[in-house]
Design a protein around this motif. Structure first.
Motif, PDB file in Angstrom:
ATOM      1  N   GLU A 318       0.858  -1.185   0.000  1.00  0.00           N
ATOM      2  CA  GLU A 318       0.000   0.000   0.000  1.00  0.00           C
ATOM      3  C   GLU A 318       0.890   1.229   0.000  1.00  0.00           C
ATOM      4  OE1 GLU A 318      -2.686  -0.036   3.266  1.00  0.00           O
ATOM      5  OE2 GLU A 318      -3.630  -1.956   2.704  1.00  0.00           O
ATOM      6  N   THR A 319       0.429   2.294  -0.631  1.00  0.00           N
ATOM      7  CA  THR A 319       1.185   3.546  -0.652  1.00  0.00           C
ATOM      8  C   THR A 319       0.284   4.689  -0.231  1.00  0.00           C
ATOM      9  OG1 THR A 319       0.672   4.052  -2.957  1.00  0.00           O
ATOM     10  CG2 THR A 319       2.636   2.709  -2.532  1.00  0.00           C
ATOM     11  N   ALA A 320       0.914   5.710   0.318  1.00  0.00           N
ATOM     12  CA  ALA A 320       0.187   6.934   0.697  1.00  0.00           C
ATOM     13  C   ALA A 320       1.140   8.105   0.562  1.00  0.00           C
ATOM     14  CB  ALA A 320      -0.338   6.827   2.120  1.00  0.00           C
ATOM     15  N   ASP A 321       0.659   9.203   0.020  1.00  0.00           N
ATOM     16  CA  ASP A 321       1.440  10.434  -0.063  1.00  0.00           C
ATOM     17  C   ASP A 321       1.029  11.355   1.088  1.00  0.00           C
ATOM     18  OD1 ASP A 321       2.874   9.727  -2.366  1.00  0.00           O
ATOM     19  OD2 ASP A 321       1.204  10.326  -3.654  1.00  0.00           O
ATOM     20  N   LEU A 322       2.033  11.803   1.826  1.00  0.00           N
ATOM     21  CA  LEU A 322       1.801  12.610   3.018  1.00  0.00           C
ATOM     22  C   LEU A 322       2.679  13.840   2.993  1.00  0.00           C
ATOM     23  CD1 LEU A 322       2.140   9.748   5.689  1.00  0.00           C
ATOM     24  CD2 LEU A 322       0.002  10.635   4.770  1.00  0.00           C
ATOM     25  N   SER A 323       2.256  14.876   3.700  1.00  0.00           N
ATOM     26  CA  SER A 323       3.193  15.963   3.966  1.00  0.00           C
ATOM     27  C   SER A 323       4.278  15.419   4.883  1.00  0.00           C
ATOM     28  CB  SER A 323       2.494  17.147   4.631  1.00  0.00           C
ATOM     29  OG  SER A 323       2.240  16.876   5.996  1.00  0.00           O
ATOM     30  N   TYR A 324       5.439  16.042   4.854  1.00  0.00           N
ATOM     31  CA  TYR A 324       6.552  15.556   5.674  1.00  0.00           C
ATOM     32  C   TYR A 324       6.189  15.571   7.153  1.00  0.00           C
ATOM     33  CZ  TYR A 324      11.194  15.463   7.851  1.00  0.00           C
ATOM     34  OH  TYR A 324      12.287  15.161   8.630  1.00  0.00           O
ATOM     35  N   PHE A 325       5.580  16.649   7.637  1.00  0.00           N
ATOM     36  CA  PHE A 325       5.257  16.695   9.061  1.00  0.00           C
ATOM     37  C   PHE A 325       4.189  15.670   9.415  1.00  0.00           C
ATOM     38  CE2 PHE A 325       3.137  18.039  12.915  1.00  0.00           C
ATOM     39  CZ  PHE A 325       4.224  18.222  13.756  1.00  0.00           C
ATOM     40  N   ASP A 326       3.229  15.455   8.540  1.00  0.00           N
ATOM     41  CA  ASP A 326       2.222  14.431   8.827  1.00  0.00           C
ATOM     42  C   ASP A 326       2.860  13.051   8.937  1.00  0.00           C
ATOM     43  OD1 ASP A 326       0.170  16.244   8.953  1.00  0.00           O
ATOM     44  OD2 ASP A 326      -0.569  15.863   6.928  1.00  0.00           O
ATOM     45  N   PHE A 327       3.892  12.806   8.132  1.00  0.00           N
ATOM     46  CA  PHE A 327       4.629  11.552   8.278  1.00  0.00           C
ATOM     47  C   PHE A 327       5.305  11.481   9.644  1.00  0.00           C
ATOM     48  CE2 PHE A 327       9.080   9.996   7.994  1.00  0.00           C
ATOM     49  CZ  PHE A 327       8.794   8.649   8.179  1.00  0.00           C
ATOM     50  N   LEU A 328       6.014  12.536  10.035  1.00  0.00           N
ATOM     51  CA  LEU A 328       6.688  12.527  11.331  1.00  0.00           C
ATOM     52  C   LEU A 328       5.686  12.315  12.461  1.00  0.00           C
ATOM     53  CD1 LEU A 328       9.169  15.529  10.979  1.00  0.00           C
ATOM     54  CD2 LEU A 328       9.663  13.101  10.639  1.00  0.00           C
ATOM     55  N   ASN A 329       4.512  12.872  12.317  1.00  0.00           N
ATOM     56  CA  ASN A 329       3.498  12.877  13.374  1.00  0.00           C
ATOM     57  C   ASN A 329       2.449  11.784  13.166  1.00  0.00           C
ATOM     58  OD1 ASN A 329       2.643  14.122  15.810  1.00  0.00           O
ATOM     59  ND2 ASN A 329       1.016  15.191  14.703  1.00  0.00           N
ATOM     60  N   ARG A 330       2.787  10.754  12.422  1.00  0.00           N
ATOM     61  CA  ARG A 330       1.789   9.753  12.026  1.00  0.00           C
ATOM     62  C   ARG A 330       1.238   8.947  13.198  1.00  0.00           C
ATOM     63  NH1 ARG A 330       6.793   8.365  11.386  1.00  0.00           N
ATOM     64  NH2 ARG A 330       7.591   6.247  11.731  1.00  0.00           N
ATOM     65  N   LEU A 331       1.940   8.918  14.328  1.00  0.00           N
ATOM     66  CA  LEU A 331       1.437   8.175  15.474  1.00  0.00           C
ATOM     67  C   LEU A 331       0.411   8.945  16.291  1.00  0.00           C
ATOM     68  CD1 LEU A 331       4.516   6.309  16.998  1.00  0.00           C
ATOM     69  CD2 LEU A 331       2.900   5.532  15.279  1.00  0.00           C
ATOM     70  N   ALA A 332       0.197  10.215  15.967  1.00  0.00           N
ATOM     71  CA  ALA A 332      -0.693  11.038  16.786  1.00  0.00           C
ATOM     72  C   ALA A 332      -2.083  10.430  16.961  1.00  0.00           C
ATOM     73  CB  ALA A 332      -0.787  12.451  16.201  1.00  0.00           C
ATOM     74  N   PRO A 333      -2.737   9.920  15.893  1.00  0.00           N
ATOM     75  CA  PRO A 333      -4.060   9.316  16.109  1.00  0.00           C
ATOM     76  C   PRO A 333      -4.021   8.100  17.028  1.00  0.00           C
ATOM     77  CG  PRO A 333      -3.717   9.817  13.779  1.00  0.00           C
ATOM     78  CD  PRO A 333      -2.393   9.986  14.456  1.00  0.00           C
ATOM     79  N   LEU A 334      -2.980   7.264  16.880  1.00  0.00           N
ATOM     80  CA  LEU A 334      -2.850   6.097  17.748  1.00  0.00           C
ATOM     81  C   LEU A 334      -2.664   6.519  19.199  1.00  0.00           C
ATOM     82  CD1 LEU A 334      -2.422   3.084  18.351  1.00  0.00           C
ATOM     83  CD2 LEU A 334      -0.010   3.394  17.737  1.00  0.00           C
ATOM     84  N   ILE A 335      -1.802   7.493  19.431  1.00  0.00           N
ATOM     85  CA  ILE A 335      -1.552   7.948  20.802  1.00  0.00           C
ATOM     86  C   ILE A 335      -2.841   8.515  21.401  1.00  0.00           C
ATOM     87  CG2 ILE A 335      -0.228   9.530  22.231  1.00  0.00           C
ATOM     88  CD1 ILE A 335       1.371   7.207  20.939  1.00  0.00           C
ATOM     89  N   ALA A 336      -3.580   9.269  20.611  1.00  0.00           N
ATOM     90  CA  ALA A 336      -4.839   9.832  21.103  1.00  0.00           C
ATOM     91  C   ALA A 336      -5.810   8.730  21.508  1.00  0.00           C
ATOM     92  CB  ALA A 336      -5.461  10.732  20.031  1.00  0.00           C
ATOM     93  N   SER A 337      -5.871   7.667  20.710  1.00  0.00           N
ATOM     94  CA  SER A 337      -6.790   6.580  21.049  1.00  0.00           C
ATOM     95  C   SER A 337      -6.323   5.827  22.295  1.00  0.00           C
ATOM     96  CB  SER A 337      -6.935   5.625  19.857  1.00  0.00           C
ATOM     97  OG  SER A 337      -5.729   4.913  19.618  1.00  0.00           O
ATOM     98  N   LEU A 338      -4.999   5.649  22.451  1.00  0.00           N
ATOM     99  CA  LEU A 338      -4.483   4.987  23.650  1.00  0.00           C
ATOM    100  C   LEU A 338      -4.804   5.789  24.905  1.00  0.00           C
ATOM    101  CD1 LEU A 338      -0.972   3.778  22.409  1.00  0.00           C
ATOM    102  CD2 LEU A 338      -2.998   2.366  22.823  1.00  0.00           C
ATOM    103  N   LYS A 339      -4.644   7.094  24.795  1.00  0.00           N
ATOM    104  CA  LYS A 339      -4.963   7.941  25.953  1.00  0.00           C
ATOM    105  C   LYS A 339      -6.449   7.930  26.245  1.00  0.00           C
ATOM    106  CE  LYS A 339      -0.956  11.016  25.577  1.00  0.00           C
ATOM    107  NZ  LYS A 339      -0.474  12.400  25.363  1.00  0.00           N
ATOM    108  N   ALA A 340      -7.276   8.003  25.193  1.00  0.00           N
ATOM    109  CA  ALA A 340      -8.728   7.999  25.384  1.00  0.00           C
ATOM    110  C   ALA A 340      -9.194   6.687  26.005  1.00  0.00           C
ATOM    111  CB  ALA A 340      -9.428   8.242  24.049  1.00  0.00           C
ATOM    112  N   GLY A 341      -8.533   5.589  25.646  1.00  0.00           N
ATOM    113  CA  GLY A 341      -8.917   4.287  26.183  1.00  0.00           C
ATOM    114  C   GLY A 341      -8.308   3.955  27.530  1.00  0.00           C
ATOM    115  N   GLY A 342      -7.496   4.868  28.068  1.00  0.00           N
ATOM    116  CA  GLY A 342      -6.872   4.641  29.363  1.00  0.00           C
ATOM    117  C   GLY A 342      -5.605   3.816  29.312  1.00  0.00           C
ATOM    118  N   PHE A 343      -5.177   3.390  28.105  1.00  0.00           N
ATOM    119  CA  PHE A 343      -4.020   2.508  27.994  1.00  0.00           C
ATOM    120  C   PHE A 343      -2.701   3.222  28.259  1.00  0.00           C
ATOM    121  CE2 PHE A 343      -7.168   0.641  24.957  1.00  0.00           C
ATOM    122  CZ  PHE A 343      -7.465  -0.480  25.722  1.00  0.00           C
TER     123      PHE A 343
END
Length: 486
Positions: A318-343
């Motif tokens: 699979e491929t995806a084109d991203l802005s450079y900063f969005d690539f660097l910050n790609r874990l942000a959604p995962l981290i947000a979900s971990l925090k929301a779930g209490g993990f």
């Protein structure tokens, strides 16, 4: 302006601790407030605040691992580098141990200190100046890598290496190494520092570099906080791409996955190479995901999929084109979900190893075979190579192998599941012993029970260098005792 409160007054007003701390009682080893100061050692005048309230002490007795709990006697949130100097000198006078703390992302009490002083560096977060002609930026130790990236991208520049999670402090990652998927081209983060400003264990503020007090410079980078507290760093910058193409390649065989990762480094096809392993529908860790990133203009040409993927043996892409900063910050959604779930507040008994390439499969396969999805929880497993020739910091310990592999097993375990926590710690130790037997090392951010003999083995031929620097720059042995090295 008359009537306007000073910065010192405002900072002192942030301490919601009752009366201000004015002194330390050497007899009782306790801090005292106004009105109880007879015979006390007076606290230096500070631009920031010294906290002794229960909430601050409890927070400093925790870290991301939630495994080790060492309660300090005080927490300093400095308003200036002068505060760090003053309080380390004060602690020298009264034999109080000291530990710097950035974002608290350690997992085994490394930045905790029983009965001493924790210095929270988050208030030392200035960024700049960015010097495009020199391709450097000078930042405070408490600056987060995400903010450094935002500041340098304005100038079309970027630090060359980022950890996957970019909300870590500069001082924190430089104290351990700072591994990222760009490491095969640029080394780790400590390999991209041109100068440091350090407060030594004896309370001296020193500017050091490869040519100016190099013994201190090399003892601090990846030195685990043993010889000095980083308060400022000058970082090397490179041209930043505007966009990247992100490839996710799936493999069903561990050996093929590892071989293709090595091939990508040998060919130098990608700016970033990483790898993750996850469980299949049957619960076995047999899904291998190679993460590769090609930088676009102005760093490189528009990515050519056919050329970049030629000869690779993945089963799906699979491929995806991203802005450079969005690539660097790609874990942000995962981290947000971990925090929301209490993990985020679960226990993290992490295993972090660096393995010789010819042992990457042999060491990782048994670990993966005995691991269950329930034990890993919402955690991550990583396996990807670096180039040894790019790793130049003496205290960043890696196997003597052209292409060592980072192997991380990063579980998140429910706090009440003590049996799993203990089992993971035992498994971590066993995996480390198997690794060190074939020339592997640990990346010292995880949860591997270690004693002083282990540390001598870890540092190997660099051990005498660290010992000399410790004696010279922290003669009382006060700095960062939570590492358990001395």
């Amino acid at each position: 302006m008359p009537g306007t409160p000073s910065r010192r007054t405002v900072l002192r007003g942030l301490a919601v601790t009752g009366a201000a701390v004015i002194g330390f009682d050497p007899a009782t080893r306790s801090w005292a407030a106004e009105g109880t100061g007879a015979g006390l050692a007076k606290v230096p005048r500070l631009d920031g605040t010294l906290f002794t309230d229960a909430a601050s002490l409890a927070a400093a007795a925790e870290d991301y691992g939630h495994l080790v709990h060492r309660r300090p006697r005080a927490v300093l949130r400095p308003g200036s580098v002068r505060d760090v100097v003053a309080m380390i000198r004060f602690c020298n006078e009264h034999c109080l141990p000291v530990a710097p703390r950035g974002e608290g992302h350690q997992t085994h009490g490394q930045a905790q200190v029983q009965g001493g002083l924790v210095i929270e560096t988050g208030t030392l977060a200035a960024i700049g100046p960015v010097k495009p002609h020199q391709a450097t930026v000078t930042v405070g130790a408490g600056a987060k890598w995400s903010d450094v990236a935002r500041a340098t991208l304005v100038h079309g520049l970027t630090p060359p290496v980022f950890t996957d999670y970019i909300e870590l402090s500069v001082g924190g990652t430089l104290s351990v190494g700072g591994i990222g998927g760009q490491g095969h081209r640029h080394g780790v983060q400590v390999d991209n520092v041109t100068e440091l400003k350090v407060v030594t264990g004896s309370g001296e503020l020193v500017r050091c570099s490869p040519t100016r007090q190099p013994d201190l410079f090399h003892a601090v980078l990846a030195g685990l906080g043993q010889c000095g507290v980083i308060v400022e760093a000058t970082l090397r910058l490179v041209r930043a791409p505007r966009t990247v193409r992100h490839y996710t390649l799936t493999y069903d065989d561990l050996e093929t996955f590892v071989e293709d990762e090595c091939r990508l480094l040998e060919d130098d096809r990608f700016a970033y190479v990483g790898g993750q392993i996850s469980a299949d529908s049957g619960g076995a860790f047999r899904v291998h995901t190679l993460e590769a990133v090609a930088y676009g203009p102005p760093v490189g040409p528009a990515p050519n999929d056919r050329a970049l993927l030629r000869g690779l043996r993945h089963t799906h892409a699979e491929t995806a084109d991203l802005s450079y900063f969005d690539f660097l910050n790609r874990l942000a959604p995962l981290i947000a979900s971990l925090k929301a779930g209490g993990f985020w507040t679960w226990v993290h008994p992490w295993l972090n190893l660096i393995l010789p390439s010819d042992a990457a499969v042999a060491i990782s396969a048994p670990v993966l075979a005995e691991l269950t999805p329930a034990e890993l929880g919402p955690g991550v497993i990583q396996l990807y190579p670096l180039r040894r020739e790019r790793l130049t910091a003496p205290l960043f310990r890696a196997p003597d192998d052209p292409m060592p592999f980072l192997f991380d097993v990063l579980p998140a375990v429910a706090p009440d599941d003590t049996a799993t926590i203990e089992r993971r710690l035992v498994a971590n130790r066993a995996a480390y012993e198997a690794a060190v037997a074939v020339g592997g090392t640990q990346y010292p951010v995880g949860s591997i029970p270690f004693d002083r003999r282990d540390w001598r083995t870890h540092f190997g031929d660099a051990w005498p260098q660290l010992v000399r620097a410790k004696r010279r720059y922290d003669p009382r042995g006060l700095l960062t005792p939570g590492q358990g090295i001395f």
